[in-house]
Design a protein around this motif. Structure first.
Motif, PDB file in Angstrom:
ATOM      1  N   GLU A  85      21.109 -28.881  10.551  1.00 23.44           N
ATOM      2  CA  GLU A  85      22.209 -28.277  11.295  1.00 23.44           C
ATOM      3  C   GLU A  85      22.970 -27.263  10.454  1.00 23.44           C
ATOM      4  O   GLU A  85      23.891 -26.614  10.957  1.00 23.44           O
ATOM      5  CB  GLU A  85      23.168 -29.371  11.778  1.00 23.44           C
ATOM      6  N   ARG A  86      22.597 -27.123   9.197  1.00 24.30           N
ATOM      7  CA  ARG A  86      23.324 -26.275   8.267  1.00 24.30           C
ATOM      8  C   ARG A  86      22.469 -25.089   7.846  1.00 24.30           C
ATOM      9  O   ARG A  86      21.236 -25.177   7.783  1.00 24.30           O
ATOM     10  CB  ARG A  86      23.740 -27.081   7.026  1.00 24.30           C
ATOM     11  N   ALA A  87      23.150 -23.966   7.563  1.00 26.86           N
ATOM     12  CA  ALA A  87      22.441 -22.788   7.071  1.00 26.86           C
ATOM     13  C   ALA A  87      21.888 -23.080   5.676  1.00 26.86           C
ATOM     14  O   ALA A  87      22.521 -23.791   4.890  1.00 26.86           O
ATOM     15  CB  ALA A  87      23.397 -21.595   7.012  1.00 26.86           C
ATOM     16  N   PRO A  88      20.692 -22.561   5.361  1.00 26.92           N
ATOM     17  CA  PRO A  88      19.835 -21.719   6.207  1.00 26.92           C
ATOM     18  C   PRO A  88      18.772 -22.502   6.965  1.00 26.92           C
ATOM     19  O   PRO A  88      17.967 -21.915   7.689  1.00 26.92           O
ATOM     20  CB  PRO A  88      19.171 -20.818   5.182  1.00 26.92           C
ATOM     21  N   LEU A  89      18.749 -23.843   6.818  1.00 28.34           N
ATOM     22  CA  LEU A  89      17.672 -24.611   7.434  1.00 28.34           C
ATOM     23  C   LEU A  89      17.758 -24.620   8.954  1.00 28.34           C
ATOM     24  O   LEU A  89      16.750 -24.816   9.641  1.00 28.34           O
ATOM     25  CB  LEU A  89      17.661 -26.034   6.893  1.00 28.34           C
ATOM     26  N   ARG A  90      18.957 -24.406   9.483  1.00 29.41           N
ATOM     27  CA  ARG A  90      19.097 -24.393  10.941  1.00 29.41           C
ATOM     28  C   ARG A  90      18.185 -23.345  11.581  1.00 29.41           C
ATOM     29  O   ARG A  90      17.546 -23.604  12.608  1.00 29.41           O
ATOM     30  CB  ARG A  90      20.554 -24.130  11.322  1.00 29.41           C
ATOM     31  N   SER A  91      18.106 -22.168  10.957  1.00 28.97           N
ATOM     32  CA  SER A  91      17.270 -21.104  11.529  1.00 28.97           C
ATOM     33  C   SER A  91      15.798 -21.487  11.531  1.00 28.97           C
ATOM     34  O   SER A  91      15.065 -21.204  12.485  1.00 28.97           O
ATOM     35  CB  SER A  91      17.477 -19.797  10.747  1.00 28.97           C
ATOM     36  N   LEU A  92      15.343 -22.147  10.477  1.00 28.58           N
ATOM     37  CA  LEU A  92      13.952 -22.586  10.412  1.00 28.58           C
ATOM     38  C   LEU A  92      13.694 -23.710  11.408  1.00 28.58           C
ATOM     39  O   LEU A  92      12.625 -23.783  12.026  1.00 28.58           O
ATOM     40  CB  LEU A  92      13.615 -23.058   8.997  1.00 28.58           C
ATOM     41  N   PHE A  93      14.664 -24.603  11.587  1.00 27.37           N
ATOM     42  CA  PHE A  93      14.528 -25.697  12.539  1.00 27.37           C
ATOM     43  C   PHE A  93      14.440 -25.156  13.965  1.00 27.37           C
ATOM     44  O   PHE A  93      13.594 -25.597  14.760  1.00 27.37           O
ATOM     45  CB  PHE A  93      15.704 -26.655  12.388  1.00 27.37           C
ATOM     46  N   GLU A  94      15.303 -24.207  14.278  1.00 26.20           N
ATOM     47  CA  GLU A  94      15.299 -23.628  15.626  1.00 26.20           C
ATOM     48  C   GLU A  94      14.007 -22.871  15.910  1.00 26.20           C
ATOM     49  O   GLU A  94      13.564 -22.792  17.062  1.00 26.20           O
ATOM     50  CB  GLU A  94      16.511 -22.701  15.802  1.00 26.20           C
ATOM     51  N   ALA A  95      13.385 -22.334  14.850  1.00 25.95           N
ATOM     52  CA  ALA A  95      12.117 -21.634  15.015  1.00 25.95           C
ATOM     53  C   ALA A  95      10.924 -22.582  15.001  1.00 25.95           C
ATOM     54  O   ALA A  95       9.772 -22.147  15.159  1.00 25.95           O
ATOM     55  CB  ALA A  95      11.959 -20.580  13.915  1.00 25.95           C
ATOM     56  N   GLY A  96      11.177 -23.864  14.789  1.00 28.56           N
ATOM     57  CA  GLY A  96      10.109 -24.849  14.782  1.00 28.56           C
ATOM     58  C   GLY A  96       9.311 -24.896  13.498  1.00 28.56           C
ATOM     59  O   GLY A  96       8.219 -25.470  13.462  1.00 28.56           O
ATOM     60  N   LEU A  97       9.847 -24.308  12.405  1.00 26.81           N
ATOM     61  CA  LEU A  97       9.117 -24.249  11.143  1.00 26.81           C
ATOM     62  C   LEU A  97       9.461 -25.389  10.193  1.00 26.81           C
ATOM     63  O   LEU A  97       8.778 -25.581   9.189  1.00 26.81           O
ATOM     64  CB  LEU A  97       9.375 -22.900  10.447  1.00 26.81           C
ATOM     65  N   VAL A  98      10.519 -26.130  10.473  1.00 27.40           N
ATOM     66  CA  VAL A  98      10.843 -27.337   9.713  1.00 27.40           C
ATOM     67  C   VAL A  98      11.284 -28.413  10.686  1.00 27.40           C
ATOM     68  O   VAL A  98      11.715 -28.128  11.809  1.00 27.40           O
ATOM     69  CB  VAL A  98      11.944 -27.119   8.646  1.00 27.40           C
ATOM     70  N   GLY A  99      11.194 -29.654  10.257  1.00 26.66           N
ATOM     71  CA  GLY A  99      11.666 -30.776  11.056  1.00 26.66           C
ATOM     72  C   GLY A  99      12.091 -31.902  10.148  1.00 26.66           C
ATOM     73  O   GLY A  99      11.906 -31.855   8.924  1.00 26.66           O
ATOM     74  N   LEU A 100      12.665 -32.930  10.727  1.00 27.68           N
ATOM     75  CA  LEU A 100      13.109 -34.091   9.963  1.00 27.68           C
ATOM     76  C   LEU A 100      11.944 -35.032   9.715  1.00 27.68           C
ATOM     77  O   LEU A 100      11.023 -35.135  10.535  1.00 27.68           O
ATOM     78  CB  LEU A 100      14.211 -34.823  10.723  1.00 27.68           C
ATOM     79  N   ASP A 101      11.978 -35.721   8.587  1.00 25.98           N
ATOM     80  CA  ASP A 101      10.901 -36.672   8.310  1.00 25.98           C
ATOM     81  C   ASP A 101      11.061 -37.913   9.194  1.00 25.98           C
ATOM     82  O   ASP A 101      12.072 -38.090   9.874  1.00 25.98           O
ATOM     83  CB  ASP A 101      10.852 -37.038   6.830  1.00 25.98           C
ATOM     84  N   GLU A 102      10.062 -38.762   9.162  1.00 23.47           N
ATOM     85  CA  GLU A 102      10.017 -39.899  10.081  1.00 23.47           C
ATOM     86  C   GLU A 102      10.806 -41.111   9.598  1.00 23.47           C
ATOM     87  O   GLU A 102      10.933 -42.088  10.340  1.00 23.47           O
ATOM     88  CB  GLU A 102       8.563 -40.309  10.314  1.00 23.47           C
ATOM     89  N   VAL A 103      11.330 -41.049   8.377  1.00 22.14           N
ATOM     90  CA  VAL A 103      12.040 -42.220   7.860  1.00 22.14           C
ATOM     91  C   VAL A 103      13.528 -41.964   7.640  1.00 22.14           C
ATOM     92  O   VAL A 103      14.256 -42.854   7.236  1.00 22.14           O
ATOM     93  CB  VAL A 103      11.394 -42.726   6.546  1.00 22.14           C
ATOM     94  N   GLY A 104      13.982 -40.727   7.885  1.00 22.02           N
ATOM     95  CA  GLY A 104      15.407 -40.448   7.833  1.00 22.02           C
ATOM     96  C   GLY A 104      15.968 -40.104   6.484  1.00 22.02           C
ATOM     97  O   GLY A 104      17.144 -40.354   6.210  1.00 22.02           O
ATOM     98  N   LEU A 105      15.161 -39.471   5.618  1.00 25.05           N
ATOM     99  CA  LEU A 105      15.645 -39.134   4.273  1.00 25.05           C
ATOM    100  C   LEU A 105      15.701 -37.630   3.997  1.00 25.05           C
ATOM    101  O   LEU A 105      16.167 -37.224   2.942  1.00 25.05           O
ATOM    102  CB  LEU A 105      14.755 -39.801   3.212  1.00 25.05           C
TER     103      LEU A 105
END
Length: 520
Positions: free
Chosen positions: A384-404
């Motif tokens: 939710e924070r810059a700059p990762l938000r832009s990559l998340f919205e573009a589908g290029l990053v995501g959260l891991d499956e264990v919450g870390l």
């Protein structure tokens, strides 16, 4: 614009992880073929959030002999300390091990990075990155806070954890005088008065740092630290010893079986006079292989049910900090409480907090002048924070499956929304913890950063390809011994595991527990 003749690697984040990646890339043979740019708003590369603190009570929490920018030269910081013009008598514990202030280690990192910056081998872009976007040719644009843009063939995300979230029970205190939502904000503790009644929500390393910092500032009021289990960080063993235990031969595939195996090894160690510390050291060293053996469902169980217990044993406090906690406990000016938060509200007499002690059905209320939030990073908010938000919205990053942190492949690349590795986009440091496993201490962070830098260096010699092309190439590759495509997701773990299992420089072993094998 990108350099037409050389590959450009932009590292977003210039703390310890980013510094190790940058140093490795800029000092490797053939480094002239790569342009290394570090985007870091602080004046120097290296200290980052962890080691830029100027609080005198904040110390490294392992001996200096285990701290180094270089994973293949663990004595570098110790040698630097011996020649640096620093007052150091208060850094030594009873065994002569040095636990200097964190700012001292930050100065060491900055001095080691400075020559590469001065020479131009590393370009320091002293700004924040606002967005990162994919170019049509497979490269990236990194937009900076001044509106400028850096073109990159490869981007390495080396940013720190997000700040802690405010527990819902404390939401009514947000914005109130006396409520400190994030102690890492400069001057966060400045308004605390010497006799204030202080509640610290959380009971890990940061909570211990707060107690030591307030004590060093002359605080004499009562301090309560609260967590669900009431466990506070342990100190170090009184002697040096080799790690004890083998957890990678026929590794466990369930959280419960792993816990039982660790407990059996601790009991066996105690039976011959050895401390639990050295068993946990073995677990830490063998962490990547232990973690990879656990299915995702069991990793989630470890995080959900065992993480707090692991953290207080794994992340040990410096002897100087431990001494403050013990002294204040004896004086009745510090206590650790096992309880859950039920609510809070500001009153004319202070901040009223409702809590339910563990094992009790009754809710108790208490008044405090100051409430400090040290609940740890809000891992899920990182996108939710810059700059990762832009990559998340573009589908290029995501959260891991264990919450870390972020979802990454074992070769360090991020995974897109389809779960496929993204060519040219890497993660170095603790944000990859959910995939790699143990990745919080400097030793593990440096090893991981070296492995990522080597993967980046190899990728820098190749033409950028799209995620779809990566999927096609990986699917077509013959399987390796692990049943995975050759050169695929096993690459990083194959690099990290030998380093993580490397024997730290310690005194010779004096204890070998029957039925276990010391780390080798």
């Amino acid at each position: 614009m990108r350099d037409a003749a050389r590959r450009t690697v932009v590292i977003v984040g210039g703390g310890c992880s980013g510094a190790v990646v940058a140093h490795r890339l800029a000092s490797a043979p053939g480094a002239d073929d790569v342009v290394v740019v570090v985007v870091e708003p602080r004046p120097e590369i290296g200290p980052g959030l962890a080691y830029s603190t100027q609080e005198a009570a904040h110390r490294i929490n392992v001996p200096a002999s285990k701290m180094s920018l270089f994973s293949d030269d663990l004595e570098d910081f110790t040698r630097w300390l011996a020649t640096a013009d620093l007052p150091g008598a208060d850094a030594l514990d009873a065994n002569g091990d040095a636990y200097p202030r964190r700012a001292v280690f930050g100065r060491y990192l900055a001095e080691r990075m400075a020559p590469l910056v001065r020479s131009g081998a590393i370009r320091h872009e002293r700004q924040r990155a606002e967005t990162i976007s994919r170019q049509r040719d497979g490269g990236f644009d990194v937009r900076l806070e001044d509106g400028g843009t850096l073109g990159a063939d490869i981007v390495v995300i080396a940013t720190t954890h997000p700040p802690p979230a405010v527990p819902q029970a404390l939401a009514p205190l947000v914005g109130q005088p006396g409520f400190i939502p994030d102690v890492y904000v400069a001057g966060a503790l400045d308004a605390v008065r010497p006799t204030d009644r202080v509640l610290i929500v959380g009971n890990g390393l940061t909570a211990a740092d707060v107690v030591a910092a307030l004590d060093g500032r002359g605080h004499v009021g009562g301090i309560t630290s609260l967590s669900r289990q009431g466990l506070r960080s342990r100190g170090h063993a009184g002697m040096a010893q080799e790690p004890i235990g083998d957890f990678t031969t026929a590794p466990e595939t369930s959280a419960l079986a792993l816990l039982r195996r660790i407990r059996r090894t601790v009991r066996a160690a105690e039976a011959v006079g050895a401390s639990w510390h050295f068993v946990l050291d073995a677990v830490r060293n063998q962490g990547p292989e232990i973690w990879q053996a656990l299915p995702v469902s069991q990793r989630r169980k470890v995080v959900r049910r065992l993480r707090s217990v692991w953290d207080v044993h794994r992340f040990r406090i410096a002897p100087q900090v431990e001494a403050v906690l013990e002294r204040r406990s004896r004086e009745g000016r510090y206590r650790s409480l096992a309880a859950s938060l039920e609510g809070a509200r500001p009153t004319s007499d202070g901040l009223e907090v409702a809590m339910r002690p563990r094992g009790s059905g009754a809710i108790h209320t208490a008044l405090f002048d100051v409430v400090v939030n040290t609940t740890g990073p809000a891992h899920r908010s990182v996108v939710e924070r810059a700059p990762l938000r832009s990559l998340f919205e573009a589908g290029l990053v995501g959260l891991d499956e264990v919450g870390l942190g972020l979802a990454v492949a074992l070769d360090g690349r991020t995974l897109d929304k389809a779960g496929d590795p993204v060519a040219g986009l890497y993660v170095a440091g603790p944000l990859a913890r959910g995939t790699v496993g143990e990745l919080m201490g400097l030793y593990e962070v440096a090893n991981h950063a070296v492995a990522v830098a080597d993967a980046v260096r190899e990728a820098a010699g190749e033409v950028s390809v799209s995620p779809a092309e990566v999927r096609t190439k990986v699917a077509a590759a013959p399987p390796d011994a692990h049943g995975e495509p050759e050169g695929g997701s096993r690459r990083l773990i194959d690099l990290v595991t030998p380093l993580a299992n490397a024997k730290p420089r310690r005194l010779p072993a004096s204890v070998v527990v029957p039925g276990t094998a010391p780390d080798a």
